[in-house]
Write a protein that holds these residues in place. Structure first.
Motif, mmCIF file in Angstrom:
data_model
loop_
_atom_site.group_PDB
_atom_site.id
_atom_site.type_symbol
_atom_site.label_atom_id
_atom_site.label_comp_id
_atom_site.label_asym_id
_atom_site.label_seq_id
_atom_site.Cartn_x
_atom_site.Cartn_y
_atom_site.Cartn_z
ATOM 1 N N GLN A 141 -4.230 1.247 -1.972
ATOM 2 C CA GLN A 141 -4.501 0.926 -0.573
ATOM 3 C C GLN A 141 -4.604 -0.584 -0.395
ATOM 4 O OE1 GLN A 141 -4.449 3.436 1.654
ATOM 5 N NE2 GLN A 141 -4.033 4.759 -0.122
ATOM 6 N N ALA A 142 -4.345 -1.046 0.817
ATOM 7 C CA ALA A 142 -4.455 -2.477 1.111
ATOM 8 C C ALA A 142 -5.878 -2.951 0.790
ATOM 9 C CB ALA A 142 -4.114 -2.737 2.575
ATOM 10 N N ARG A 150 4.871 4.514 4.004
ATOM 11 C CA ARG A 150 3.593 4.748 4.689
ATOM 12 C C ARG A 150 3.751 5.781 5.803
ATOM 13 N NH1 ARG A 150 3.268 -0.947 4.414
ATOM 14 N NH2 ARG A 150 3.699 -1.121 6.649
ATOM 15 N N ASP A 161 -7.111 -3.162 -2.260
ATOM 16 C CA ASP A 161 -7.468 -2.778 -3.633
ATOM 17 C C ASP A 161 -7.212 -3.962 -4.570
ATOM 18 O OD1 ASP A 161 -8.172 -0.208 -2.955
ATOM 19 O OD2 ASP A 161 -6.341 0.731 -3.711
ATOM 20 N N MET A 215 0.827 -1.203 0.000
ATOM 21 C CA MET A 215 0.000 0.000 0.000
ATOM 22 C C MET A 215 0.864 1.256 0.000
ATOM 23 S SD MET A 215 -1.435 0.135 3.918
ATOM 24 C CE MET A 215 -2.138 1.775 3.774
#
Length: 311
Positions: A58-59, A156, A61, A15
């Motif tokens: 994003q995680a 991140r 997706d 992400m």
């Protein structure tokens, strides 16, 4: 040639990446032109919808990756010896998670849109490191401090810092047209991206745009212009350049937002590029480490500035 459509789910470790950078890793050897084309044509989808190259994944997706034909005989462009030496000497700071580089003017931060090789691609090859990601961007003609993450966890963390107001303090030096009043310290007007029929991207002050704020401080006055320190509180595209134009003090050498006549005059005085330099960065990491990095003004700007009469 990949044989069928793939649907790939973004993991927590993946992400924060831009879609175009993610595809560059998934489609090894694919030129940037191909990646931009399949995104533009809608062959790449994120959660069943079209997406732009700069979309941050994003995680969770789900990315649709189409079958593509790769020409194995077309090698990726490689940085020459001169660029390698320049970039290796331009490293300002490095630890286990990040790299801060003094980007030269004229080098795009990444390839695409007719640019075969950008800063991040060149550094990946020089350092033999597939994982190097841009934390933020600088315009091609802007020089100075730029951060790259060496780990996804650091990417991140720094993206989270960027979302906080003042989480990463950036300071720029800019030479602007005219006499900037010391009373005019803050420009706080919204900005909106537009695309002209030619495809050129341009940013304008627009009440329907995104909130945008820049703090300006006068450093010194020169004949016909002012050296200012600009601190962007928000991080919009071309923010400093458009806010300076809005204040009726466009940047020296700004071919998009400046005036041709004044730029021609300043070119005769030795200013042959956009005078915008990311001079310093300050921020703290989650482990408590404080980062404070500065990049000296490039010699070509310093030399031209020294020759300019002061007021």
């Amino acid at each position: 040639m990949s044989e069928s459509v793939r649907f790939l789910t973004i993991t927590p470790d993946e992400m924060g990446q831009r879609l175009d950078n993610y595809l560059s890793r998934i489609l090894k050897g694919a030129p940037k032109s191909l990646i931009y084309r399949i995104i533009r044509k809608g062959e790449v989808r994120v959660n069943k919808g079209r997406a732009k190259p700069e979309r941050k994944l994003q995680a969770g997706d789900i990315v649709r990756v189409p079958p593509v034909r790769l020409n194995e005989q077309t090698p990726s462009p490689r940085p020459g010896d001169q660029l390698k030496a320049l970039l290796q000497s331009s490293i300002l700071f490095e630890n286990s998670g990040l790299l801060i580089v003094n980007k030269p003017s004229g080098l795009a931060v990444h390839g695409g849109s007719g640019i075969n090789l950008g800063l991040v691609e060149a550094l990946r090859q020089i350092r033999d490191d597939d994982y190097l990601e841009l934390v933020h961007r600088l315009d091609r003609d802007t020089s100075g401090c730029i951060i790259l993450a060496k780990k996804r966890s650091m990417l991140r963390q720094l993206h989270s810092r960027l979302r906080e107001q003042g989480g990463i303090e950036k300071n720029y030096l800019a030479l602007v047209q005219g006499h900037w009043s010391k009373r005019k310290s803050t420009i706080d007007v919204p900005l909106k991206k537009n695309e002209l029929k030619s495809g050129e991207r341009i940013v304008r002050v627009d009440m329907e745009g995104k909130p945008s704020k820049t703090v300006f401080d006068v450093v010194s006055y020169y004949q016909d212009c002012t050296l200012v320190k600009a601190k962007p509180i928000t991080g919009r595209t071309h923010q400093i350049r458009v806010h300076a134009q809005y204040a009726k003090h466009p940047l020296v050498g700004d071919e998009k937002y400046g005036t041709d006549e004044f730029n021609k005059l300043m070119k005769s005085c030795g200013f042959r590029r956009l005078f915008l330099h990311a001079s310093s960065l300050q921020f703290s990491l989650e482990n408590g480490e404080s980062i404070d990095v500065s990049a000296p003004l490039p010699e070509e700007l310093e030399k031209a500035l020294r020759a300019l009469p002061k007021r």
